[in-house]
Scaffold this motif. Structure first.
Motif, mmCIF file in Angstrom:
data_model
loop_
_atom_site.group_PDB
_atom_site.id
_atom_site.type_symbol
_atom_site.label_atom_id
_atom_site.label_comp_id
_atom_site.label_asym_id
_atom_site.label_seq_id
_atom_site.Cartn_x
_atom_site.Cartn_y
_atom_site.Cartn_z
ATOM 1 N N GLU A 63 0.812 -1.219 0.000
ATOM 2 C CA GLU A 63 0.000 0.000 0.000
ATOM 3 C C GLU A 63 0.841 1.263 0.000
ATOM 4 O O GLU A 63 0.492 2.248 -0.669
ATOM 5 C CB GLU A 63 -0.953 -0.004 1.199
ATOM 6 C CG GLU A 63 -2.185 -0.859 0.954
ATOM 7 C CD GLU A 63 -2.988 -1.110 2.224
ATOM 8 O OE1 GLU A 63 -2.784 -0.354 3.210
ATOM 9 O OE2 GLU A 63 -3.794 -2.056 2.235
ATOM 10 N N ASP A 64 1.941 1.269 0.736
ATOM 11 C CA ASP A 64 2.795 2.456 0.752
ATOM 12 C C ASP A 64 3.271 2.791 -0.661
ATOM 13 O O ASP A 64 3.243 3.962 -1.078
ATOM 14 C CB ASP A 64 4.000 2.232 1.671
ATOM 15 C CG ASP A 64 3.615 2.208 3.148
ATOM 16 O OD1 ASP A 64 2.562 2.786 3.474
ATOM 17 O OD2 ASP A 64 4.355 1.621 3.943
ATOM 18 N N ARG A 65 3.711 1.781 -1.375
ATOM 19 C CA ARG A 65 4.195 2.002 -2.742
ATOM 20 C C ARG A 65 3.063 2.457 -3.654
ATOM 21 O O ARG A 65 3.228 3.369 -4.467
ATOM 22 C CB ARG A 65 4.821 0.709 -3.272
ATOM 23 C CG ARG A 65 5.342 0.824 -4.701
ATOM 24 C CD ARG A 65 5.858 -0.517 -5.188
ATOM 25 N NE ARG A 65 6.257 -0.455 -6.584
ATOM 26 C CZ ARG A 65 6.568 -1.516 -7.321
ATOM 27 N NH1 ARG A 65 6.538 -2.733 -6.765
ATOM 28 N NH2 ARG A 65 6.921 -1.388 -8.583
ATOM 29 N N ILE A 66 1.898 1.815 -3.526
ATOM 30 C CA ILE A 66 0.746 2.165 -4.367
ATOM 31 C C ILE A 66 0.345 3.611 -4.142
ATOM 32 O O ILE A 66 0.150 4.379 -5.103
ATOM 33 C CB ILE A 66 -0.446 1.227 -4.072
ATOM 34 C CG1 ILE A 66 -0.127 -0.200 -4.519
ATOM 35 C CG2 ILE A 66 -1.710 1.731 -4.777
ATOM 36 C CD1 ILE A 66 -1.113 -1.240 -3.982
ATOM 37 N N ILE A 67 0.216 4.016 -2.882
ATOM 38 C CA ILE A 67 -0.196 5.381 -2.557
ATOM 39 C C ILE A 67 0.822 6.390 -3.093
ATOM 40 O O ILE A 67 0.463 7.428 -3.656
ATOM 41 C CB ILE A 67 -0.374 5.551 -1.034
ATOM 42 C CG1 ILE A 67 -1.550 4.699 -0.531
ATOM 43 C CG2 ILE A 67 -0.582 7.014 -0.682
ATOM 44 C CD1 ILE A 67 -2.897 5.110 -1.064
ATOM 45 N N ILE A 87 -14.902 -7.715 -1.306
ATOM 46 C CA ILE A 87 -15.833 -8.609 -0.611
ATOM 47 C C ILE A 87 -15.085 -9.891 -0.214
ATOM 48 O O ILE A 87 -14.716 -10.696 -1.062
ATOM 49 C CB ILE A 87 -17.035 -8.979 -1.504
ATOM 50 C CG1 ILE A 87 -17.757 -7.722 -1.975
ATOM 51 C CG2 ILE A 87 -17.981 -9.906 -0.761
ATOM 52 C CD1 ILE A 87 -18.378 -6.907 -0.870
ATOM 53 N N SER A 88 -14.856 -10.067 1.083
ATOM 54 C CA SER A 88 -14.084 -11.212 1.611
ATOM 55 C C SER A 88 -12.692 -11.303 0.989
ATOM 56 O O SER A 88 -12.102 -12.381 0.921
ATOM 57 C CB SER A 88 -14.847 -12.532 1.394
ATOM 58 O OG SER A 88 -15.986 -12.580 2.206
ATOM 59 N N ASP A 89 -12.186 -10.194 0.523
ATOM 60 C CA ASP A 89 -10.849 -10.092 -0.056
ATOM 61 C C ASP A 89 -10.214 -8.793 0.436
ATOM 62 O O ASP A 89 -10.924 -7.878 0.877
ATOM 63 C CB ASP A 89 -10.916 -10.071 -1.593
ATOM 64 C CG ASP A 89 -11.236 -11.438 -2.179
ATOM 65 O OD1 ASP A 89 -10.702 -12.434 -1.668
ATOM 66 O OD2 ASP A 89 -12.019 -11.506 -3.136
ATOM 67 N N PRO A 90 -8.883 -8.680 0.351
ATOM 68 C CA PRO A 90 -8.246 -7.421 0.769
ATOM 69 C C PRO A 90 -8.681 -6.269 -0.125
ATOM 70 O O PRO A 90 -9.086 -6.471 -1.268
ATOM 71 C CB PRO A 90 -6.752 -7.725 0.611
ATOM 72 C CG PRO A 90 -6.684 -8.843 -0.379
ATOM 73 C CD PRO A 90 -7.909 -9.663 -0.132
ATOM 74 N N GLY A 91 -8.597 -5.062 0.400
ATOM 75 C CA GLY A 91 -8.933 -3.896 -0.411
ATOM 76 C C GLY A 91 -9.535 -2.757 0.390
ATOM 77 O O GLY A 91 -9.297 -1.586 0.086
ATOM 78 N N PHE A 92 -10.315 -3.075 1.430
ATOM 79 C CA PHE A 92 -10.949 -1.976 2.163
ATOM 80 C C PHE A 92 -9.904 -1.095 2.844
ATOM 81 O O PHE A 92 -10.079 0.122 2.998
ATOM 82 C CB PHE A 92 -11.953 -2.510 3.190
ATOM 83 C CG PHE A 92 -11.364 -3.003 4.481
ATOM 84 C CD1 PHE A 92 -11.139 -2.133 5.537
ATOM 85 C CD2 PHE A 92 -11.021 -4.336 4.629
ATOM 86 C CE1 PHE A 92 -10.586 -2.586 6.730
ATOM 87 C CE2 PHE A 92 -10.480 -4.800 5.812
ATOM 88 C CZ PHE A 92 -10.256 -3.924 6.866
ATOM 89 N N LEU A 94 -6.985 -0.281 1.604
ATOM 90 C CA LEU A 94 -6.488 0.637 0.586
ATOM 91 C C LEU A 94 -7.488 1.754 0.327
ATOM 92 O O LEU A 94 -7.112 2.923 0.199
ATOM 93 C CB LEU A 94 -6.209 -0.130 -0.715
ATOM 94 C CG LEU A 94 -5.710 0.703 -1.906
ATOM 95 C CD1 LEU A 94 -4.406 1.422 -1.562
ATOM 96 C CD2 LEU A 94 -5.528 -0.194 -3.137
ATOM 97 N N VAL A 95 -8.762 1.402 0.276
ATOM 98 C CA VAL A 95 -9.809 2.411 0.061
ATOM 99 C C VAL A 95 -9.821 3.413 1.214
ATOM 100 O O VAL A 95 -9.901 4.636 0.998
ATOM 101 C CB VAL A 95 -11.187 1.737 -0.084
ATOM 102 C CG1 VAL A 95 -12.301 2.780 -0.112
ATOM 103 C CG2 VAL A 95 -11.237 0.892 -1.360
ATOM 104 N N ALA A 96 -9.729 2.921 2.443
ATOM 105 C CA ALA A 96 -9.713 3.810 3.608
ATOM 106 C C ALA A 96 -8.503 4.743 3.563
ATOM 107 O O ALA A 96 -8.599 5.941 3.871
ATOM 108 C CB ALA A 96 -9.712 2.993 4.892
ATOM 109 N N ARG A 97 -7.363 4.187 3.174
ATOM 110 C CA ARG A 97 -6.132 5.002 3.077
ATOM 111 C C ARG A 97 -6.297 6.091 2.012
ATOM 112 O O ARG A 97 -5.898 7.235 2.218
ATOM 113 C CB ARG A 97 -4.971 4.063 2.716
ATOM 114 C CG ARG A 97 -3.623 4.744 2.550
ATOM 115 C CD ARG A 97 -2.827 4.775 3.819
ATOM 116 N NE ARG A 97 -1.507 5.345 3.563
ATOM 117 C CZ ARG A 97 -0.425 4.632 3.269
ATOM 118 N NH1 ARG A 97 -0.498 3.306 3.238
ATOM 119 N NH2 ARG A 97 0.736 5.222 3.070
#
Length: 274
Positions: A63-67, A87-92, A94-97
């Motif tokens: 996430e640090d690199r993506i942001i 949904i039942s997978d990673p990602g929320f 990243l959205v919160a960040r």
């Protein structure tokens, strides 16, 4: 937009939307759970956008690199192996960040297996609760399923083929007459939806229902007058609090359901907290 949260087909590639294809072609990088799985999708649609792994085991450092790259103007699409990401997978996370940092994103829709199973179940769907996957360990699995079986609303959860019989057996042990729907291989060649009382459903697994593919279980809600009565008063209150009620609301509801005085329920609940 810096991020396109992009839904993909559950299994049948014909369900891919034009908008999703165009998005995956135009972003700089596609973030995916398994690059091998997503490569099959991108190859089919002639998409040559670079893929980058983003999953439970690397999401924090990724996430640090993506942001940082988003701030530099790069664009990303987030996909899962099938269906809607997050949904039942990673990602929320990243959205919160991204929300915290004022970065823009948009959602490009597709089906989710649990909504399709619910639609096909023949079980009331006006109100329902999605529970995702049960805990992996035996004790926690049984405790969570017992909580689900006491839930008044229709419940939906995912299960793997090697645990489906065990899970349905636990449902039967709580209430053999509870109506259950099982869906498997949604949108694929051998798609199947079966609705039966729990005891009958267990007999069908491995016979009329092959133990292959990913499963979605839809469970009929418990009757209001029967909810939680097989557990102690304090656990009854605790279960309702976990469902979102305040302690005061939960105590009042338990007292009414069990025809007890609110003070008695209050005293018993708080005695367990000492």
């Amino acid at each position: 937009m810096q991020l396109y949260i992009t839904g993909t087909p559950l299994g049948n590639l014909e369900d891919m939307t034009y908008r999703a294809v165009e998005t995956l072609k135009t972003v700089d990088i596609i973030l995916c759970e398994d690059t091998r799985t997503t490569r099959k999708l991108t190859t089919h649609f002639g998409i040559d956008t670079p893929l980058r792994a983003y999953h439970d085991f690397n999401k924090e450092e990724a996430e640090d690199r993506i942001i940082e790259e988003m701030h530099d103007g790069r664009t990303f699409a987030l996909v899962s192996d099938a269906g809607m990401p997050v949904i039942s997978d990673p990602g929320f996370e990243l959205v919160a960040r991204m929300q915290d940092e004022g970065l823009e994103y948009v959602v490009i829709p597709s089906a989710s297996a649990f909504t399709m199973a619910l639609v096909a179940s023949g079980i009331p769907s006006y109100e329902f609760t999605y529970f995702g996957f049960l805990p992996k360990t035996g004790g926690k699995r049984k405790k969570k399923l017992k909580e689900i079986m006491a839930h008044e609303l229709t419940s939906v959860l995912y299960e793997s083929p090697h645990k489906i019989k065990d899970t349905v057996a636990m449902i039967r042990d709580v209430d053999e007459n509870r109506m259950v729907s099982i869906s498997r291989e949604i949108t694929k060649k051998f798609e199947q939806h079966v609705r039966r009382p729990a005891a009958e459903m267990l007999d069908l697994l491995g016979v009329d229902i092959p133990l292959k593919g990913e499963f979605v279980i839809v469970i009929e809600g418990a009757e209001a007058e029967a909810v939680h009565f097989d557990i102690p008063v304090a656990e009854h209150v605790e279960a309702l609090i976990k469902e979102g009620l305040t302690p005061k609301q939960a105590i009042k509801k338990v007292a009414g359901a069990r025809e007890l005085k609110k003070q008695d329920v209050y005293d018993e609940f708080h005695e367990t907290k000492k």
